[in-house]
Scaffold this motif. Structure first.
Motif, PDB file in Angstrom:
ATOM      1  N   PRO A 147       0.968  -1.193   0.128  1.00 13.70           N
ATOM      2  CA  PRO A 147       0.153  -0.119  -0.032  1.00 13.70           C
ATOM      3  C   PRO A 147       0.723   1.231  -0.198  1.00 13.70           C
ATOM      4  O   PRO A 147       1.797   1.159   0.623  1.00 13.70           O
ATOM      5  CB  PRO A 147      -0.849  -0.284   1.282  1.00 13.70           C
ATOM      6  CG  PRO A 147      -0.086  -1.116   2.146  1.00 13.70           C
ATOM      7  CD  PRO A 147       0.822  -1.915   1.367  1.00 13.70           C
ATOM      8  N   SER A 148       0.280   2.371  -0.641  1.00 10.74           N
ATOM      9  CA  SER A 148       1.051   3.786  -0.674  1.00 10.74           C
ATOM     10  C   SER A 148       2.667   3.280  -0.884  1.00 10.74           C
ATOM     11  O   SER A 148       3.442   3.573  -0.281  1.00 10.74           O
ATOM     12  CB  SER A 148       0.989   4.272   0.899  1.00 10.74           C
ATOM     13  OG  SER A 148      -0.373   4.335   1.159  1.00 10.74           O
ATOM     14  N   TYR A 149       2.830   3.048  -2.423  1.00 10.23           N
ATOM     15  CA  TYR A 149       4.049   2.586  -2.600  1.00 10.23           C
ATOM     16  C   TYR A 149       5.016   3.672  -2.709  1.00 10.23           C
ATOM     17  O   TYR A 149       6.134   3.459  -2.256  1.00 10.23           O
ATOM     18  CB  TYR A 149       3.855   1.942  -4.167  1.00 10.23           C
ATOM     19  CG  TYR A 149       5.390   1.557  -4.874  1.00 10.23           C
ATOM     20  CD1 TYR A 149       6.030   0.446  -4.574  1.00 10.23           C
ATOM     21  CD2 TYR A 149       5.916   2.536  -5.641  1.00 10.23           C
ATOM     22  CE1 TYR A 149       7.160   0.186  -5.089  1.00 10.23           C
ATOM     23  CE2 TYR A 149       7.144   2.315  -6.222  1.00 10.23           C
ATOM     24  CZ  TYR A 149       7.643   1.256  -6.098  1.00 10.23           C
ATOM     25  OH  TYR A 149       8.717   0.848  -6.606  1.00 10.23           O
ATOM     26  N   TYR A 150       4.642   4.939  -3.138  1.00  7.58           N
ATOM     27  CA  TYR A 150       5.388   6.033  -3.336  1.00  7.58           C
ATOM     28  C   TYR A 150       6.045   6.296  -1.857  1.00  7.58           C
ATOM     29  O   TYR A 150       7.197   6.924  -1.754  1.00  7.58           O
ATOM     30  CB  TYR A 150       4.642   7.219  -3.967  1.00  7.58           C
ATOM     31  CG  TYR A 150       4.654   6.780  -5.439  1.00  7.58           C
ATOM     32  CD1 TYR A 150       5.725   6.523  -6.264  1.00  7.58           C
ATOM     33  CD2 TYR A 150       3.280   6.555  -6.002  1.00  7.58           C
ATOM     34  CE1 TYR A 150       5.585   6.226  -7.543  1.00  7.58           C
ATOM     35  CE2 TYR A 150       3.145   6.276  -7.328  1.00  7.58           C
ATOM     36  CZ  TYR A 150       4.310   6.252  -8.095  1.00  7.58           C
ATOM     37  OH  TYR A 150       3.961   5.780  -9.514  1.00  7.58           O
ATOM     38  N   PHE A 151       5.153   6.269  -0.835  1.00 10.14           N
ATOM     39  CA  PHE A 151       5.638   6.652   0.594  1.00 10.14           C
ATOM     40  C   PHE A 151       6.648   5.711   0.944  1.00 10.14           C
ATOM     41  O   PHE A 151       7.626   6.142   1.520  1.00 10.14           O
ATOM     42  CB  PHE A 151       4.249   6.423   1.480  1.00 10.14           C
ATOM     43  CG  PHE A 151       4.462   7.069   2.835  1.00 10.14           C
ATOM     44  CD1 PHE A 151       4.921   8.124   3.305  1.00 10.14           C
ATOM     45  CD2 PHE A 151       4.496   5.914   3.805  1.00 10.14           C
ATOM     46  CE1 PHE A 151       5.456   8.351   4.651  1.00 10.14           C
ATOM     47  CE2 PHE A 151       4.949   6.230   5.131  1.00 10.14           C
ATOM     48  CZ  PHE A 151       5.296   7.511   5.577  1.00 10.14           C
ATOM     49  N   ALA A 152       6.313   4.487   0.731  1.00  8.48           N
ATOM     50  CA  ALA A 152       7.354   3.413   1.184  1.00  8.48           C
ATOM     51  C   ALA A 152       8.744   3.518   0.551  1.00  8.48           C
ATOM     52  O   ALA A 152       9.821   3.503   1.036  1.00  8.48           O
ATOM     53  CB  ALA A 152       6.830   2.154   0.981  1.00  8.48           C
ATOM     54  N   ALA A 153       8.443   4.127  -0.893  1.00  3.01           N
ATOM     55  CA  ALA A 153       9.723   4.335  -1.672  1.00  3.01           C
ATOM     56  C   ALA A 153      10.455   5.417  -1.172  1.00  3.01           C
ATOM     57  O   ALA A 153      11.722   5.400  -0.959  1.00  3.01           O
ATOM     58  CB  ALA A 153       9.576   4.412  -3.096  1.00  3.01           C
ATOM     59  N   THR A 154       9.874   6.451  -0.551  1.00  4.76           N
ATOM     60  CA  THR A 154      10.253   7.666  -0.088  1.00  4.76           C
ATOM     61  C   THR A 154      11.231   7.333   1.369  1.00  4.76           C
ATOM     62  O   THR A 154      12.360   7.812   1.594  1.00  4.76           O
ATOM     63  CB  THR A 154       9.386   8.885   0.076  1.00  4.76           C
ATOM     64  OG1 THR A 154       8.770   9.366  -1.091  1.00  4.76           O
ATOM     65  CG2 THR A 154      10.132   9.989   0.702  1.00  4.76           C
TER      66      THR A 154
END
Length: 406
Positions: free
Chosen positions: A69-76
């Motif tokens: 979930p919320s892939y971009y947040f995890a990537a950040t």
């Protein structure tokens, strides 16, 4: 009065018991720490951290076949952790690995929450928060009976503020009053200020965008006026240890002293950023950074070598430069996701209030690197919302909540 859990997975239930236990025991553990009990002056918190890491890794393994979930947040978060680690290694910082314990904690909490729904239970459990209040009251009585005047006076921890916000949203005013009194008596000014600010704004989650703007303007006006009247009144009071601590930060008081009143926070910032070049401000000093505390608020502390600040955004800026502020600002906005949860108004208000409180408190402490519970309450609404958006997710979430029974 008891609790029951319907339809919740065994792993969710284990996480619920573990995190709930950490919250309930946080004040007794802190009291033992300031009392000087060796195990609670370091090893206890190391054990809790290790357990969080193990549970997070196990959960990520069990969720390996599910989309993140919320892939971009995890990537950040992953990019930020990698960046501060690399910068620390390149600069030759001595405590790079130890520093990563701070800066990787948001990523660890994210892994803990992937596919999990236990956080919703903290938004609805009267039993848990009543237990927290009872724990604080009992331990506070012990403190004033046996330890008052013998240990550091600022003994408070955030759990009692969490309880106060829960009972405010649930309109249980007796327990709210007890919680507020305990916050005051525990003498932690940053918690009191963060709690008062959150209480003013926590109902914004129920309003439209225009309503939030109007509420913000009115709220700031009321808050400023109340603080002006309150601080003017407190400036004339002497002889109270609690009031004396507040007056150190009271510009209307003759005892106002920003270095002493901020408990060294202002001195930390001035000591670190004095003389830094532009490149270091842009890319940061990396994990394991240190500086000489040249403006310690006590003579015995001047010249001490420190590796952190008592302010979360300052730590992110020092370690990762301007890019380091990206994950912090992102986390600042996440509590507003609570407004989209398919839950009751009270539940959304609790979720929003707990998250906002943790964000506000981060400007007075390093809680987003040392307190996994605070991060759980900040990113919890986003993770729950991701679960609700899955087919059948909203129904499952409601059935998995921790319910109060008589």
């Amino acid at each position: 009065m008891g609790m029951k859990v319907r339809g919740i997975s065994y792993y969710d239930y284990m996480l619920l018991l573990f995190v709930g236990g950490v919250i309930v025991l946080s004040f007794p553990a802190n009291l033992l720490r300031v009392w000087g009990v060796p195990f609670f002056r370091g090893p206890y918190y190391d054990v809790i951290f290790v357990i969080f890491v193990v549970l997070a890794l196990c959960n990520l393994w069990m969720s390996k076949d599910s989309p993140l979930p919320s892939y971009y947040f995890a990537a950040t978060l992953l990019l930020f952790s990698t960046m501060v680690f690399a910068i620390g290694v390149i600069r030759g910082n001595e405590n790079v690995i130890a520093g990563m314990k701070y800066f990787a904690l948001p990523l660890i909490v994210y892994m803990l929450l992937v596919g999990r729904r236990f956080v919703l239970s903290f938004y609805s459990s009267n039993f848990l928060w009543s237990l927290v209040v009872g724990s604080h009251v009992f331990c506070l009585l012990f403190y004033y009976a046996f330890l008052y005047g013998r240990v550091y006076p600022g003994i408070g921890v955030p759990s009692i503020s969490f309880a106060a916000l829960f009972f405010l949203a649930k309109q249980k005013y007796f327990l709210l009053s007890v919680s507020l009194l305990v916050v005051l008596l525990e003498g932690k000014r940053s918690l009191l200020l963060a709690l008062l600010i959150t209480m003013v704004f926590m109902r914004m989650v129920r309003l439209s965008v225009v309503g939030r703007l109007i509420y913000t303007i009115l709220g700031i006006g009321i808050l400023v006026l109340s603080m002006y009247l309150g601080l003017s009144f407190l400036a004339g009071i002497t002889g109270s240890a609690i009031v004396n601590r507040i007056n150190l930060l009271n510009p209307f008081s003759g005892s106002f002293d920003i270095l002493l009143g901020s408990s060294g926070r202002a001195g930390e910032l001035l000591s670190y950023f004095r003389g830094k070049d532009t490149l270091e401000l842009l890319i940061g000093s990396g994990s394991g950074f240190t500086y000489e505390w040249q403006l310690g608020y006590a003579s015995t502390q001047e010249g001490e070598i420190k590796g952190y600040f008592h302010m979360t955004p300052a730590n992110y800026l020092a370690a990762g430069g301007l890019l380091g502020l990206v994950p912090f600002v992102w986390m600042m906005l996440l509590p507003f996701r609570a407004g989209a949860l398919k839950e009751s108004n009270d539940t959304r208000t609790v979720a929003f209030g707990l998250g906002v409180f943790c964000v506000v408190q981060s400007f007075f402490g390093f809680n987003l690197a040392t307190d996994a519970v605070s991060i759980i309450f900040i990113i919890g609404p986003m993770m729950l919302l991701s679960e609700q958006r899955r087919p059948g997710g909203a129904t499952a979430l409601r059935s998995n909540s921790l319910e109060r029974t008589s």
